[in-house]
Structures are given as structure tokens and as C-alpha cells.
Design a protein around this motif. Structure first.
Motif, PDB file in Angstrom:
ATOM      1  N   ALA A  93      17.354  18.669 -49.259  1.00  9.81           N
ATOM      2  CA  ALA A  93      16.815  18.924 -47.923  1.00  9.81           C
ATOM      3  C   ALA A  93      16.718  17.625 -47.131  1.00  9.81           C
ATOM      4  O   ALA A  93      16.140  16.642 -47.596  1.00  9.81           O
ATOM      5  CB  ALA A  93      15.439  19.587 -48.036  1.00  9.81           C
ATOM      6  N   LEU A  94      17.290  17.630 -45.926  1.00 10.32           N
ATOM      7  CA  LEU A  94      17.334  16.444 -45.083  1.00 10.32           C
ATOM      8  C   LEU A  94      17.035  16.824 -43.633  1.00 10.32           C
ATOM      9  O   LEU A  94      17.292  17.957 -43.217  1.00 10.32           O
ATOM     10  CB  LEU A  94      18.723  15.803 -45.143  1.00 10.32           C
ATOM     11  CG  LEU A  94      19.174  15.234 -46.484  1.00 10.32           C
ATOM     12  CD1 LEU A  94      20.686  15.057 -46.480  1.00 10.32           C
ATOM     13  CD2 LEU A  94      18.479  13.906 -46.758  1.00 10.32           C
ATOM     14  N   PRO A  95      16.510  15.873 -42.847  1.00 10.28           N
ATOM     15  CA  PRO A  95      16.377  16.117 -41.405  1.00 10.28           C
ATOM     16  C   PRO A  95      17.736  16.468 -40.814  1.00 10.28           C
ATOM     17  O   PRO A  95      18.776  16.002 -41.310  1.00 10.28           O
ATOM     18  CB  PRO A  95      15.849  14.783 -40.863  1.00 10.28           C
ATOM     19  CG  PRO A  95      15.187  14.144 -42.045  1.00 10.28           C
ATOM     20  CD  PRO A  95      15.991  14.555 -43.239  1.00 10.28           C
ATOM     21  N   VAL A  96      17.739  17.251 -39.747  1.00 13.75           N
ATOM     22  CA  VAL A  96      18.988  17.787 -39.200  1.00 13.75           C
ATOM     23  C   VAL A  96      20.000  16.695 -38.879  1.00 13.75           C
ATOM     24  O   VAL A  96      21.180  16.792 -39.254  1.00 13.75           O
ATOM     25  CB  VAL A  96      18.697  18.627 -37.940  1.00 13.75           C
ATOM     26  CG1 VAL A  96      20.001  19.121 -37.318  1.00 13.75           C
ATOM     27  CG2 VAL A  96      17.801  19.812 -38.299  1.00 13.75           C
ATOM     28  N   ILE A  97      19.583  15.633 -38.181  1.00  8.70           N
ATOM     29  CA  ILE A  97      20.514  14.577 -37.790  1.00  8.70           C
ATOM     30  C   ILE A  97      21.081  13.864 -39.012  1.00  8.70           C
ATOM     31  O   ILE A  97      22.289  13.620 -39.106  1.00  8.70           O
ATOM     32  CB  ILE A  97      19.816  13.566 -36.858  1.00  8.70           C
ATOM     33  CG1 ILE A  97      19.404  14.251 -35.553  1.00  8.70           C
ATOM     34  CG2 ILE A  97      20.734  12.388 -36.561  1.00  8.70           C
ATOM     35  CD1 ILE A  97      18.628  13.349 -34.619  1.00  8.70           C
ATOM     36  N   ARG A  98      20.235  13.549 -39.973  1.00  9.07           N
ATOM     37  CA  ARG A  98      20.693  12.843 -41.171  1.00  9.07           C
ATOM     38  C   ARG A  98      21.602  13.717 -42.025  1.00  9.07           C
ATOM     39  O   ARG A  98      22.521  13.225 -42.686  1.00  9.07           O
ATOM     40  CB  ARG A  98      19.495  12.372 -41.993  1.00  9.07           C
ATOM     41  CG  ARG A  98      19.864  11.342 -43.064  1.00  9.07           C
ATOM     42  CD  ARG A  98      18.679  10.985 -43.925  1.00  9.07           C
ATOM     43  NE  ARG A  98      17.539  10.542 -43.133  1.00  9.07           N
ATOM     44  CZ  ARG A  98      16.325  10.377 -43.641  1.00  9.07           C
ATOM     45  NH1 ARG A  98      16.098  10.609 -44.928  1.00  9.07           N
ATOM     46  NH2 ARG A  98      15.341   9.976 -42.861  1.00  9.07           N
ATOM     47  N   LEU A  99      21.372  15.020 -41.990  1.00 16.54           N
ATOM     48  CA  LEU A  99      22.175  15.937 -42.781  1.00 16.54           C
ATOM     49  C   LEU A  99      23.642  15.869 -42.388  1.00 16.54           C
ATOM     50  O   LEU A  99      24.528  15.810 -43.245  1.00 16.54           O
ATOM     51  CB  LEU A  99      21.647  17.370 -42.609  1.00 16.54           C
ATOM     52  CG  LEU A  99      22.402  18.491 -43.314  1.00 16.54           C
ATOM     53  CD1 LEU A  99      22.495  18.242 -44.807  1.00 16.54           C
ATOM     54  CD2 LEU A  99      21.718  19.836 -43.042  1.00 16.54           C
ATOM     55  N   ASN A 100      23.912  15.835 -41.092  1.00 20.24           N
ATOM     56  CA  ASN A 100      25.303  15.739 -40.651  1.00 20.24           C
ATOM     57  C   ASN A 100      25.914  14.398 -41.051  1.00 20.24           C
ATOM     58  O   ASN A 100      27.083  14.316 -41.435  1.00 20.24           O
ATOM     59  CB  ASN A 100      25.388  15.923 -39.135  1.00 20.24           C
ATOM     60  CG  ASN A 100      26.809  16.152 -38.666  1.00 20.24           C
ATOM     61  OD1 ASN A 100      27.442  17.131 -39.023  1.00 20.24           O
ATOM     62  ND2 ASN A 100      27.327  15.243 -37.858  1.00 20.24           N
ATOM     63  N   GLN A 101      25.121  13.324 -40.979  1.00 16.38           N
ATOM     64  CA  GLN A 101      25.611  12.012 -41.396  1.00 16.38           C
ATOM     65  C   GLN A 101      25.966  12.012 -42.874  1.00 16.38           C
ATOM     66  O   GLN A 101      27.000  11.459 -43.281  1.00 16.38           O
ATOM     67  CB  GLN A 101      24.551  10.944 -41.110  1.00 16.38           C
ATOM     68  CG  GLN A 101      24.270  10.717 -39.632  1.00 16.38           C
ATOM     69  CD  GLN A 101      23.109   9.783 -39.392  1.00 16.38           C
ATOM     70  OE1 GLN A 101      22.326   9.502 -40.295  1.00 16.38           O
ATOM     71  NE2 GLN A 101      22.982   9.291 -38.174  1.00 16.38           N
ATOM     72  N   TYR A 102      25.119  12.629 -43.682  1.00 21.00           N
ATOM     73  CA  TYR A 102      25.376  12.685 -45.123  1.00 21.00           C
ATOM     74  C   TYR A 102      26.667  13.441 -45.422  1.00 21.00           C
ATOM     75  O   TYR A 102      27.407  13.094 -46.346  1.00 21.00           O
ATOM     76  CB  TYR A 102      24.198  13.344 -45.845  1.00 21.00           C
ATOM     77  CG  TYR A 102      23.130  12.380 -46.294  1.00 21.00           C
ATOM     78  CD1 TYR A 102      22.596  11.435 -45.426  1.00 21.00           C
ATOM     79  CD2 TYR A 102      22.634  12.414 -47.599  1.00 21.00           C
ATOM     80  CE1 TYR A 102      21.612  10.555 -45.830  1.00 21.00           C
ATOM     81  CE2 TYR A 102      21.651  11.527 -48.023  1.00 21.00           C
ATOM     82  CZ  TYR A 102      21.152  10.605 -47.133  1.00 21.00           C
ATOM     83  OH  TYR A 102      20.173   9.730 -47.543  1.00 21.00           O
ATOM     84  N   LEU A 103      26.941  14.490 -44.655  1.00 20.83           N
ATOM     85  CA  LEU A 103      28.189  15.228 -44.852  1.00 20.83           C
ATOM     86  C   LEU A 103      29.382  14.334 -44.555  1.00 20.83           C
ATOM     87  O   LEU A 103      30.320  14.243 -45.359  1.00 20.83           O
ATOM     88  CB  LEU A 103      28.224  16.456 -43.935  1.00 20.83           C
ATOM     89  CG  LEU A 103      29.560  17.204 -43.904  1.00 20.83           C
ATOM     90  CD1 LEU A 103      29.806  17.924 -45.220  1.00 20.83           C
ATOM     91  CD2 LEU A 103      29.621  18.183 -42.726  1.00 20.83           C
TER      92      LEU A 103
END
Length: 239
Positions: free
Chosen positions: A64-74
Motif C-alpha cells: 500500500a502506497l500513497p497515490v502519487i508514489r504508487l505510480n512512481q513505483y510502477l
């Protein structure tokens, strides 16, 4: 004894063959689709991917990640896959990345939701969850005709609407319906979609850069386990 040893070896071999898959999910409360609370990921998406993993030999970890960081992680391939995702989201950031998408795991309708008595009225400010980009509204935002009020918490947004401090929010229709029916957070008028304002319809997909195998298997799962998927949608009252 020989039989027991054989069974143990078979079980151990099966576990060793399980394919690890780290799925990045949003660190927010967005039921009935998903919720990340106290380190526990739950909701429709959790049951869906748990069943997928069980049937296709994946050992799934949810990050689980904050929305903005989630896209970066992808995009940095720090996770194997992301859910939910859609080709229309974050297009500029994804432009130089070979992001692959599954078929739709479910449908969504996102738009400007207001109390029924305020439907169709002119608005100049819309609340939204921080990190969510309300793409249908961005032309109005860029033109200075609409302001976005971001907040980390859906609960705070709903409380503000119930108290009359915010007149509208850009949300998912099924999410608003869920909280109206299952929570004491929002106890004023039921929120309704204002079709006079721009809104979006589409599908939540699993996305990945490095794990085409998972995308292929998930598509196969959606096709061959459609009865289970439809039963989960009915359970959570989603499209």
C-alpha cells in the motif's frame, strides 16, 4: 512413512513453484473496491486477487502506497504490478514506459457528486483525494474556472459535504454509495452524479511493465472464472 515423505516433498515443491507477485495498491479508504487500514488490504480487489493467486499459483504481496508514489513505483519497477490503473491515467509520466494492461477487472464511473438538492448548480470548487487527478475537469481547472481542494482523507471530504462546507467532490459513484449506506460519516443527503459536469467511465485494470506473465494469466482468470468475478461484483455492489 514413504507416502508421507512423498506428500511433503510434493507440497514443498508446489510452494517453491509459487510465483511471487508484488501488487502496489492505493493507501486509502476506497470501499467497496479496496481499503488499506492498519496494514490490512481488503475489499473487492483483495478477494479478487487472492482468488486469482490461488488458482494460478501466485504468492501475492500487497504493498500500500500513497497515490502519487504508487505510480512512481510502477514506472521505477519497484513493484511488479499496480491496481487499479487505466491507460488514460498519468499518460505523460508513462509516455516512455512500456506499461501493459489487463482487461477490465470492473467498471467505474467517476464524476462530480453533490447532494441531490444541489445537482446542476454552478460550482467553483471541487474536493478530491490528494493524488487523484480528475482528468475530465482539468480543462476547467487550467482555465481558472474551477479550483480543486485536495485532502488525504475521503472521510474528511464527506464530513465537509455533510456540514455544507464543500458543495461537491470528484469521486467514484459506487464509493459514494457505499459510504452513504455503510458509514455514519456521511448522514446528510445521498450524493448523486451531476451529469451536467464532465465525468469519466472506464475500467480498473492491472498494469505492469515487467510482468507480462501476470497480465496474461490475470486475463485468463477473468475469462475462465467469470462466474466468481461476477459473484464478487454482486457481493460488493459494483459494476
Amino acid at each position: 512413512m514413504k507416502l508421507i515423505t512423498t506428500l511433503v516433498l510434493l507440497t514443498t515443491t508446489h510452494l517453491a513453484m509459487a510465483k511471487n507477485l508484488v501488487i502496489g495498491v492505493e493507501n486509502t479508504q476506497y470501499m467497496p473496491f479496496f481499503s488499506s487500514e492498519k496494514g490490512e488490504f481488503k475489499g473487492y480487489a483483495r478477494e479478487l486477487f487472492d482468488d486469482f493467486g490461488k488458482n494460478y499459483g501466485y504468492s501475492i504481496q500487497y504493498k500500500a502506497l500513497p497515490v502519487i508514489r504508487l505510480n512512481q513505483y510502477l514506472l521505477e519497477e519497484r513493484i511488479d504490478a499496480k491496481f487499479p490503473d487505466n491507460p488514460k491515467w498519468n499518460q505523460a509520466a508513462k509516455a516512455n514506459h512500456n506499461v501493459q494492461y489487463s482487461e477490465d477487472a470492473n467498471q467505474f464511473t467517476d464524476g462530480v457528486l453533490t447532494p441531490a438538492s444541489k445537482k446542476g448548480q454552478e460550482i467553483n470548487r471541487v474536493a478530491t483525494i490528494r493524488g487523484f487527478i480528475p482528468w475530465p475537469l482539468m480543462d476547467l481547472v487550467s482555465a481558472g474556472k474551477l479550483q480543486l481542494k485536495e485532502d488525504n482523507s475521503l472521510e474528511v471530504i464527506l464530513k465537509r459535504i455533510s456540514m455544507g462546507r464543500t458543495s461537491a467532490a470528484y469521486l467514484n459513484v459506487d464509493v459514494a454509495k457505499y459510504y452513504a449506506q455503510n458509514s455514519n460519516i456521511y448522514n446528510a443527503e445521498t450524493l448523486v452524479l451531476d451529469e451536467s459536469k464532465p465525468y469519466a467511465r472506464g475500467g480498473y485494470k492491472l498494469s505492469s511493465i515487467s510482468r507480462q506473465d501476470a497480465i496474461t494469466d490475470f486475463n485468463d482468470y477473468l475469462k475462465n472464472h467469470a462466474n466468481t468475478v461476477n459473484a464478487l461484483k454482486a457481493k460488493y455492489s459494483i459494476q
